[in-house]
Scaffold this motif. Structure first.
Motif, PDB file in Angstrom:
ATOM      1  N   ASP A  33     -29.680   9.984 -17.273  1.00 55.81           N
ATOM      2  CA  ASP A  33     -28.570   9.076 -17.551  1.00 55.81           C
ATOM      3  C   ASP A  33     -29.053   7.729 -18.047  1.00 55.81           C
ATOM      4  O   ASP A  33     -28.355   7.056 -18.792  1.00 55.81           O
ATOM      5  CB  ASP A  33     -27.719   8.904 -16.286  1.00 55.81           C
ATOM      6  N   LEU A  36     -29.178   8.007 -21.622  1.00 58.91           N
ATOM      7  CA  LEU A  36     -27.897   7.989 -22.300  1.00 58.91           C
ATOM      8  C   LEU A  36     -27.457   6.556 -22.547  1.00 58.91           C
ATOM      9  O   LEU A  36     -27.014   6.206 -23.637  1.00 58.91           O
ATOM     10  CB  LEU A  36     -26.828   8.740 -21.490  1.00 58.91           C
ATOM     11  N   ASP A  64     -20.283   9.343 -19.000  1.00 65.51           N
ATOM     12  CA  ASP A  64     -20.552   9.861 -20.345  1.00 65.51           C
ATOM     13  C   ASP A  64     -20.291   8.731 -21.343  1.00 65.51           C
ATOM     14  O   ASP A  64     -19.936   7.621 -20.944  1.00 65.51           O
ATOM     15  CB  ASP A  64     -19.698  11.094 -20.643  1.00 65.51           C
TER      16      ASP A  64
END
Lengths: 200, 589
Positions: A33, A36, A64
């Motif tokens: 993450d 990301l 997300d």
């Protein structure tokens, strides 16, 4: 030392050896993450601002890209709302200062401009709220248009001060907030662009 | 226009000529001249089903082209061509309105009247405003002088400390540009000076619309002081075969940055492209090209592949939208575009109702990331009129279905809808030769003609029994080009069933939308306001404005639907509809 103890010692030693991480990040756990957030922020205009803003939010590590956009919009909304409140709180002070200096016209003017600016930042917050709704519905085209509009309102406030540049000084604090909101909006637009491309 | 009306106007013109105008030139206006109606003021009837709720229009009389829109000291100014005495074109002056938000307006006294024999006694026609580097506004406009020649004049505010800029003066140096034997400019085709821009040599440039034969021309003029102007040997640009260029505009747009670029600052920056827009008199459409500008040689070169000859280039709007003007809004760092939308009803109707013409909602303009076209969308401020939202998500529209949108003032509304879930393998094939003829496609295939993917979209201003409705919809096709297969999206605004009235123009409008339905949803926003329907597809890549005059679908009797008349189903990913409050237009003209 018998074999069991040796094994245990070995295990202990191994647990103390640092595993190779790509980066040292005491705040986050899994590598996925963090990447990301980093890859998302890389595509925006202000990487450092994006990174620090997102990481300061506790839910960002599991979000997300859509979630990251919403977090960033929230940061923008907070800026807009707090700036609007800040401006409103300056109104009484403006009157007092001018009264002390004996310049009543400047006082009236300053109050009018502060009020106009407070309104502009409120509209900016409203536009960002519209963007939240649109991101929620995955209508990214409309979301980006709302964010574009939100980014414009701070300029309108600055221009109101420019009009009376002889009489009024654009407060440095307001200038910081103007730049801040505009950069936040730039970052949001960058993240939304990712969502537009990745939507299908 | 009906043949009988055309003959009538010709008759009037001939009669007037015969009555003797001496050796004076006939005014070659771009409007029909109905001398009998120009100064016929009637009392407008109380029942006005076609007046708009949130579009700009004065209480009565004729309006046409935009003139000099601008912003000064935080106040937006709208100037427009206006006939103070009647509902047809004539007695043209610069009317004036002001606003703080581009939504609510205060009417002001006439800014420029037709008064000076050597400047504008036969008409104060359109022009533009330029904000000088010191912040002062100056107007350049076309006047028709006592000899019926078109000349250009300058006007400046009488009192710069009046933020409403009510009064303007016309300096004695006027006219500052005139058609002469030396410059060989056609005195009936010389009008609409643009906003000025400064070159690196600190010299001002403007363009003025003209023609040489059938060649449209943007004549270039230069000046050091905005008063003394010299015509350049070469025009900024010209093109064959499309007739007189009215309302030329030339401005910078930024690539990769959504904010606009200040017109008065010229640039050779590679990230800045330029837009040249012209209003084509022959067909009453506004066309633009995007290109590059060499400001040392004053040469504008449209992008490769741009279409500028003929009539299949890029348009600001593929429906009713003409004589538009844009300006750089320094308050909000954006470019704002105004367009005039005339009536599709008959002249007799206009005289009866006592008014003619509305302005489209002001729109924001920015350059697409590709650098190849513009995005045009209503300015953000209009969202403050939205109320009572109605929402729907993830709804599949089966073939032949109609979905009513309830709890909305369907005659005054704002709708956003997005479609997805198309089975692109079922798209019908379209021949590449149709790419230049979207309007023909829409006229030949109205919403009742079923396709595979489409028609699907909205039915607005619909009567209860569906005797009347206006459809705005998409059709998706497959096109086999030399290189590959690609999907194309057609957008239509179908007025063919908009009204039971036989005397209104109900032709359809069409545009292709530059989106890939395989990669993105098809989004549409439509503003509905009694007799005007403005639609924006794909974030404003294609816009269509139309005028409709239903006899049944009026006010509370108007309804709104989403529909799918194709053979394949389509999914509405989201539909949001709002009733719209009315804008305030106060003051006296």
């Amino acid at each position: 030392m018998d074999f069991a103890n040796l094994f245990f010692l070995l295990l202990l030693l191994l647990s103390l050896t640092p595993f190779p991480h790509r980066r040292h990040h005491p705040l986050t756990l899994a590598g996925a993450d963090t990447t990301l957030i980093e890859t998302t922020c890389k595509t925006t205009k202000h990487y450092d601002l994006c990174l620090s803003s997102l990481k300061s939010n506790t839910t960002s590590s599991t979000a997300d890209v859509k979630g990251l956009a919403l977090i960033m919009i929230g940061i923008g909304t907070a800026n807009a709302t707090s700036t609007s409140s800040y401006l409103t709180s300056q109104l009484p002070a403006a009157a007092t200062t001018a009264a002390k200096n004996g310049s009543r016209n400047a006082a009236v003017l300053k109050r009018a401009v502060l009020k106009e600016c407070a309104d502009k930042y409120t509209y900016a917050g409203g536009a960002l709220q519209g963007a939240v709704d649109d991101v929620g519905m995955e209508e990214y085209d409309y979301a980006s248009m709302h964010v574009m509009a939100a980014a414009d309102y701070p300029s309108a406030c600055h221009n109101a001060f420019r009009r009376y540049s002889g009489l009024l000084v654009y407060p440095p604090e307001l200038g910081r907030r103007e730049d801040g909101l505009r950069r936040i909006c730039d970052v949001v637009l960058g993240i939304i662009d990712l969502l537009i491309v990745g939507n299908y | 226009m009906a043949i009988s009306t055309l003959n009538f106007s010709l008759l009037i013109t001939i009669v007037i000529l015969l009555l003797g105008q001496g050796g004076v030139h006939k005014i070659e206006a771009s409007h029909e001249v109905y001398k009998g109606y120009q100064s016929l003021e009637t009392i407008p009837p109380k029942f006005q089903p076609y007046r708009t709720g949130f579009h700009f229009q004065p209480p009565r009389n004729w309006i046409n082209a935009l003139a000099g829109p601008m912003v000064y000291k935080g106040i937006y100014h709208l100037f427009y061509q206006y006939n103070p005495n009647g509902s047809v074109w004539g007695n043209i002056v610069w009317a004036h309105a002001t606003s703080k938000d581009l939504v609510n307006w205060e009417l002001q006294p006439v800014a420029l009247s037709a008064a000076e024999p050597n400047m504008d006694i036969n008409g104060a026609w359109s022009g533009s405003a330029t904000i000088l580097p010191d912040g002062k506004p100056v107007i350049l406009y076309t006047g028709v002088d006592s000899q019926n020649q078109q000349v250009q004049n300058v006007a400046v505010p009488k009192n710069l400390s009046d933020p409403y800029l009510i009064e303007w003066t016309k300096p004695p140096q006027n006219p500052i540009m005139s058609p002469t034997i030396q410059n060989q400019i056609n005195s009936s085709s010389f009008r609409d000076p643009s906003t000025g821009w400064l070159g690196p040599d600190n010299v001002w440039r403007v363009v003025v619309g003209s023609k040489i034969g059938k060649q449209g021309v943007a004549i270039l003029y230069k000046s050091k002081d905005f008063v003394n102007w010299v015509k350049d040997k070469k025009p900024l640009h010209s093109a064959h075969g499309n007739g007189m260029w009215e309302c030329p505009a030339f401005y910078p747009v930024s690539v990769g940055n959504r904010n606009s670029v200040d017109t008065s600052k010229s640039s050779n920056d590679l990230n800045v492209k330029y837009v040249l827009k012209v209003s084509l008199d022959d067909i009453k459409h506004d066309y633009y090209t995007v290109g590059s500008y060499n400001y040392h040689t004053d040469v504008y070169t449209p992008n490769r592949g741009s279409i500028q000859n003929g009539f299949s280039g890029l348009r600001y709007d593929y429906g009713k939208f003409y004589a538009s003007k844009s300006f750089y809004d320094g308050e909000m760092n954006r470019r704002v575009l105004w367009g005039w939308v005339n009536e599709s009803s008959s002249v007799a109707d206009d005289v009866k109702k006592g008014w003619s013409g509305v302005m489209a909602v002001p729109r924001r303009v920015w350059l697409d990331k590709s650098g190849k076209q513009l995005h045009i969308n209503p300015v953000q401020e209009f969202v403050k009129l939205r109320m009572n939202p109605v929402s729907l998500r993830n709804h599949v529209l089966q073939p032949s279905s109609l979905l009513k949108v309830h709890n909305i003032t369907a005659a005054q509304a704002d709708v956003e809808i997005a479609f997805e879930g198309l089975d692109l393998s079922k798209a019908e094939v379209i021949d590449p030769s149709w790419i230049s003829k979207p309007q023909v496609l829409c006229n030949q295939n109205d919403s009742s003609v079923r396709g595979s993917l489409g028609p699907f979209g909205l039915k607005v201003l619909a009567s209860k029994g569906m005797e009347e409705y206006t459809s705005v919809f998409f059709r998706v096709f497959k096109m086999n080009t030399q290189n590959n297969k690609q999907h194309v999206v057609l957008m239509c605004s179908d007025q063919s069933r908009s009204s039971l009235d036989k005397d209104v123009d109900k032709s359809n409008y069409g545009a292709f939308v530059n989106v890939n339905p395989g990669h993105e949803k098809l989004s549409l926003r439509t503003l509905i306001d009694h007799s005007i329907v403005e639609s924006f597809a794909a974030k404003g890549k294609s816009c269509i404005t139309s005028r409709v005059y239903p006899k049944l679908a009026i006010d509370k009797a108007a309804h709104l639907y989403a529909f799918n008349n194709g053979l394949q189903s389509v999914k509405i990913s989201s539909l949001n509809a709002w009733s719209m409050k009315s804008a305030q237009i106060t003051g006296k003209q």
